[in-house]
Design a protein around this motif. Structure first.
Motif, PDB file in Angstrom:
ATOM      1  N   SER A 137       0.814  -1.210   0.000  1.00 11.11           N
ATOM      2  CA  SER A 137       0.000   0.000   0.000  1.00 11.11           C
ATOM      3  C   SER A 137       0.847   1.258   0.000  1.00 11.11           C
ATOM      4  N   ALA A 138       2.110   1.146   0.411  1.00  9.36           N
ATOM      5  CA  ALA A 138       2.976   2.319   0.447  1.00  9.36           C
ATOM      6  C   ALA A 138       3.525   2.638  -0.929  1.00  9.36           C
ATOM      7  N   VAL A 139       3.384   1.728  -1.865  1.00 10.80           N
ATOM      8  CA  VAL A 139       3.924   1.928  -3.205  1.00 10.80           C
ATOM      9  C   VAL A 139       2.783   1.837  -4.219  1.00 10.80           C
ATOM     10  N   ALA A 140       2.619   2.879  -5.011  1.00  9.90           N
ATOM     11  CA  ALA A 140       1.562   2.874  -6.025  1.00  9.90           C
ATOM     12  C   ALA A 140       1.907   1.860  -7.117  1.00  9.90           C
ATOM     13  N   PRO A 141       0.925   1.051  -7.551  1.00  4.29           N
ATOM     14  CA  PRO A 141       1.211   0.058  -8.587  1.00  4.29           C
ATOM     15  C   PRO A 141       1.458   0.726  -9.934  1.00  4.29           C
ATOM     16  N   VAL A 142       2.248   0.097 -10.749  1.00  5.48           N
ATOM     17  CA  VAL A 142       2.427   0.534 -12.128  1.00  5.48           C
ATOM     18  C   VAL A 142       1.671  -0.471 -12.986  1.00  5.48           C
ATOM     19  N   TRP A 143       0.566  -0.034 -13.560  1.00  3.12           N
ATOM     20  CA  TRP A 143      -0.291  -0.942 -14.300  1.00  3.12           C
ATOM     21  C   TRP A 143       0.349  -1.372 -15.619  1.00  3.12           C
ATOM     22  N   LYS A 144       0.050  -2.595 -16.039  1.00  7.52           N
ATOM     23  CA  LYS A 144       0.499  -3.090 -17.346  1.00  7.52           C
ATOM     24  C   LYS A 144      -0.479  -2.593 -18.391  1.00  7.52           C
ATOM     25  N   MET A 145      -0.096  -1.537 -19.104  1.00  7.52           N
ATOM     26  CA  MET A 145      -0.999  -0.889 -20.038  1.00  7.52           C
ATOM     27  C   MET A 145      -0.754  -1.352 -21.478  1.00  7.52           C
ATOM     28  N   GLY A 146      -1.832  -1.458 -22.224  1.00  4.87           N
ATOM     29  CA  GLY A 146      -1.734  -1.800 -23.637  1.00  4.87           C
ATOM     30  C   GLY A 146      -2.864  -1.139 -24.415  1.00  4.87           C
ATOM     31  N   ILE A 147      -2.913  -1.436 -25.700  1.00  8.78           N
ATOM     32  CA  ILE A 147      -3.960  -0.897 -26.575  1.00  8.78           C
ATOM     33  C   ILE A 147      -4.719  -2.054 -27.211  1.00  8.78           C
ATOM     34  N   ALA A 148      -6.047  -2.006 -27.134  1.00  7.44           N
ATOM     35  CA  ALA A 148      -6.868  -2.931 -27.906  1.00  7.44           C
ATOM     36  C   ALA A 148      -6.901  -2.398 -29.335  1.00  7.44           C
ATOM     37  N   LEU A 185     -10.417  -0.832 -21.041  1.00 10.61           N
ATOM     38  CA  LEU A 185     -10.537   0.472 -20.394  1.00 10.61           C
ATOM     39  C   LEU A 185     -11.292   1.435 -21.306  1.00 10.61           C
ATOM     40  N   LYS A 186     -12.429   1.917 -20.827  1.00  4.47           N
ATOM     41  CA  LYS A 186     -13.207   2.908 -21.567  1.00  4.47           C
ATOM     42  C   LYS A 186     -14.158   3.588 -20.595  1.00  4.47           C
ATOM     43  N   ASP A 187     -14.808   4.642 -21.074  1.00  2.00           N
ATOM     44  CA  ASP A 187     -15.781   5.353 -20.258  1.00  2.00           C
ATOM     45  C   ASP A 187     -16.939   5.757 -21.159  1.00  2.00           C
ATOM     46  N   ILE A 188     -18.103   6.006 -20.556  1.00  2.00           N
ATOM     47  CA  ILE A 188     -19.280   6.421 -21.325  1.00  2.00           C
ATOM     48  C   ILE A 188     -19.981   7.559 -20.597  1.00  2.00           C
ATOM     49  N   ASN A 189     -20.766   8.327 -21.368  1.00  2.00           N
ATOM     50  CA  ASN A 189     -21.583   9.357 -20.739  1.00  2.00           C
ATOM     51  C   ASN A 189     -22.963   8.796 -20.411  1.00  2.00           C
ATOM     52  N   ILE A 195      -4.230  -4.019 -18.828  1.00  2.00           N
ATOM     53  CA  ILE A 195      -5.326  -3.077 -19.009  1.00  2.00           C
ATOM     54  C   ILE A 195      -5.173  -2.481 -20.409  1.00  2.00           C
ATOM     55  N   TYR A 196      -6.112  -2.835 -21.292  1.00  2.00           N
ATOM     56  CA  TYR A 196      -6.041  -2.376 -22.683  1.00  2.00           C
ATOM     57  C   TYR A 196      -6.981  -1.195 -22.896  1.00  2.00           C
ATOM     58  N   VAL A 197      -6.433  -0.081 -23.351  1.00  2.00           N
ATOM     59  CA  VAL A 197      -7.267   1.053 -23.745  1.00  2.00           C
ATOM     60  C   VAL A 197      -8.035   0.646 -25.012  1.00  2.00           C
ATOM     61  N   GLU A 198      -9.364   0.686 -24.915  1.00  2.00           N
ATOM     62  CA  GLU A 198     -10.196   0.443 -26.096  1.00  2.00           C
ATOM     63  C   GLU A 198     -10.970   1.725 -26.362  1.00  2.00           C
ATOM     64  N   TYR A 199     -10.432   2.511 -27.281  1.00  2.00           N
ATOM     65  CA  TYR A 199     -10.925   3.865 -27.540  1.00  2.00           C
ATOM     66  C   TYR A 199     -11.916   3.795 -28.693  1.00  2.00           C
ATOM     67  N   GLU A 200     -13.209   3.884 -28.369  1.00  2.00           N
ATOM     68  CA  GLU A 200     -14.230   3.613 -29.372  1.00  2.00           C
ATOM     69  C   GLU A 200     -14.962   4.862 -29.854  1.00  2.00           C
ATOM     70  N   HIS A 201     -14.211   5.927 -30.058  1.00  2.00           N
ATOM     71  CA  HIS A 201     -14.761   7.108 -30.720  1.00  2.00           C
ATOM     72  C   HIS A 201     -13.616   7.852 -31.404  1.00  2.00           C
ATOM     73  N   GLU A 226      -4.983   8.457 -22.533  1.00  2.00           N
ATOM     74  CA  GLU A 226      -5.536   7.494 -21.582  1.00  2.00           C
ATOM     75  C   GLU A 226      -4.454   6.548 -21.048  1.00  2.00           C
ATOM     76  N   LEU A 227      -3.512   6.172 -21.903  1.00  2.00           N
ATOM     77  CA  LEU A 227      -2.398   5.336 -21.446  1.00  2.00           C
ATOM     78  C   LEU A 227      -1.636   6.022 -20.324  1.00  2.00           C
ATOM     79  N   ASN A 228      -1.430   7.336 -20.500  1.00  2.00           N
ATOM     80  CA  ASN A 228      -0.642   8.089 -19.517  1.00  2.00           C
ATOM     81  C   ASN A 228      -1.452   8.450 -18.277  1.00  2.00           C
ATOM     82  N   ASP A 229      -2.726   8.793 -18.496  1.00  2.00           N
ATOM     83  CA  ASP A 229      -3.530   9.323 -17.395  1.00  2.00           C
ATOM     84  C   ASP A 229      -3.979   8.253 -16.403  1.00  2.00           C
TER      85      ASP A 229
END
Length: 268
Positions: free
Chosen positions: A23-34, A207-211, A242-248, A260-263
Motif C-alpha cells: 500500500s505504500a507503493v503505487a502500482p504501475v499498471w500493465k498498459m496496452g492498446i486494444a 478500459l473505456k468510459d461512457i456518458n 489493461i487495454y485502452v479500447e478507444y471507441e470514438h 488514456e495510457l498516460n492518465d
C-alpha cells in the motif's frame, strides 16, 4: 544520540515496509492498446499508430486486415503468420492477447489458439457458446494459454453480467474474464461491484468510459467512478493487462489513446 539515530534508521525503514507493504507503493499498471481502437485501418497502420502512442503491448483482433497479404489475420497461412510476427517484432510490439470472437468446433478453436500463440499471445479473448466451454478449456490447457471471456453489452451477448462469466469459469481452470468496464456501465451495472464479483478471475481489462447517453468518452470524463475502480483493483492486487479500447474519433484518435495510457496511472 546521533549514533543511535543513524543505526536505528535501517530498522525504522524495515518496519515501515513491513507495516505498510504494497500500500505504500503505487502500482504501475500493465498498459496496452486494444487494436480495435484502430479497426478502420490495416494491421500495419494500427501498429504505426500504436508506436506513435508510445505503447509496446496490444490486444489484436482476428478479423483485422493485413495489407501485405490482403487477408485478415485469421485467414493467414502459416508462412504469412510468421511474416506478420516479423512486423510486430520490427516495431518492438507484443500482441499479448487476441480477440477471436467465437468458433464452431474444436478444430476451429485449435486454429485460433495456434494463431494467437504464433503471434506471441498467451490469452485468447472470446464469447464462446456454452457448449464450447469444455473444449476451449481443454485446448487452452494443452497450449498453456488462458481464455478471457469478454463481457459485452446487455442484449448483444450472454456474457453481459459477471454471473454468466462465473458460470463458464466454474470447473474450468483455464477460463477467466476480460472485464469490459464500459459495457458493464452500458448494461446498467455497478462497475466496482462487477470487479468484486470476479475477484481472482480477471485476466485483462478493456478500459473505456461512457456518458449518461451511453456514448464513449475519454476515461475519467464519463459516469464510471474511476478512483473507485482503481481503489478496487489495488485492493485485489490486480496485475493483469489493461487495454485502452478507444471507441470514438476512430479516424484520428491516437492522441486520445496516448492520453488514456498516460492518465490512468495518475488516478488515485
Amino acid at each position: 544520540m546521533k549514533k543511535i539515530s543513524y543505526y536505528c534508521l535501517p530498522v525504522i525503514l524495515a518496519c515501515s515496509l513491513l507495516c505498510f507493504g504494497k500500500s505504500a507503493v503505487a502500482p504501475v499498471w500493465k498498459m496496452g492498446i486494444a487494436l480495435y481502437s484502430f479497426h478502420l485501418f490495416p494491421l500495419e497502420t494500427a501498429l504505426a499508430k500504436t508506436d506513435s502512442a508510445g505503447c509496446r503491448d496490444v490486444q489484436g483482433f482476428a478479423w483485422q486486415p493485413v495489407a501485405k497479404y490482403a487477408k485478415n489475420l485469421d485467414a493467414l497461412s502459416p508462412e504469412e503468420i510468421k511474416g506478420t510476427r516479423k512486423l510486430l517484432d520490427a516495431k518492438g510490439i507484443k500482441m499479448t492477447s487476441l480477440f477471436v470472437g467465437n468458433a464452431d468446433d474444436p478444430k476451429a478453436w485449435e486454429q485460433r489458439f495456434l494463431l494467437a500463440k504464433a503471434l506471441g499471445g498467451s490469452i485468447i479473448t472470446c464469447e464462446p457458446a456454452k457448449d464450447q466451454w469444455h473444449t476451449i478449456d481443454s485446448v487452452a490447457g494443452r497450449h498453456q494459454m488462458k481464455v478471457a471471456i469478454h463481457e459485452h453489452k446487455k442484449g448483444e451477448s450472454i456474457y453481459w453480467h459477471p454471473d454468466s462469466v462465473l458460470a463458464a469459469i466454474k470447473g474450468h481452470r483455464n477460463i477467466g474474464a476480460c472485464a469490459d468496464l464500459g459495457h458493464w456501465a452500458r448494461s446498467g451495472l455497478d462497475v466496482v461491484d462487477c470487479l468484486k464479483k470476479l475477484q481472482g478471475h480477471i485476466l485483462e481489462i478493456h478500459l473505456k468510459d461512457i456518458n449518461a447517453a451511453g456514448e464513449d468518452v475519454n476515461v475519467g470524463e464519463g459516469i464510471i467512478d474511476y478512483p473507485a475502480v482503481v481503489k478496487e483493483l489495488k485492493r485485489q492486487g490486480f496485475n493483469g493487462r489493461i487495454y485502452v479500447e478507444y471507441e470514438h474519433d476512430f479516424e484520428n484518435n491516437v492522441q486520445g489513446v496516448k492520453k488514456e495510457l498516460n492518465d490512468f496511472n495518475k488516478i488515485k
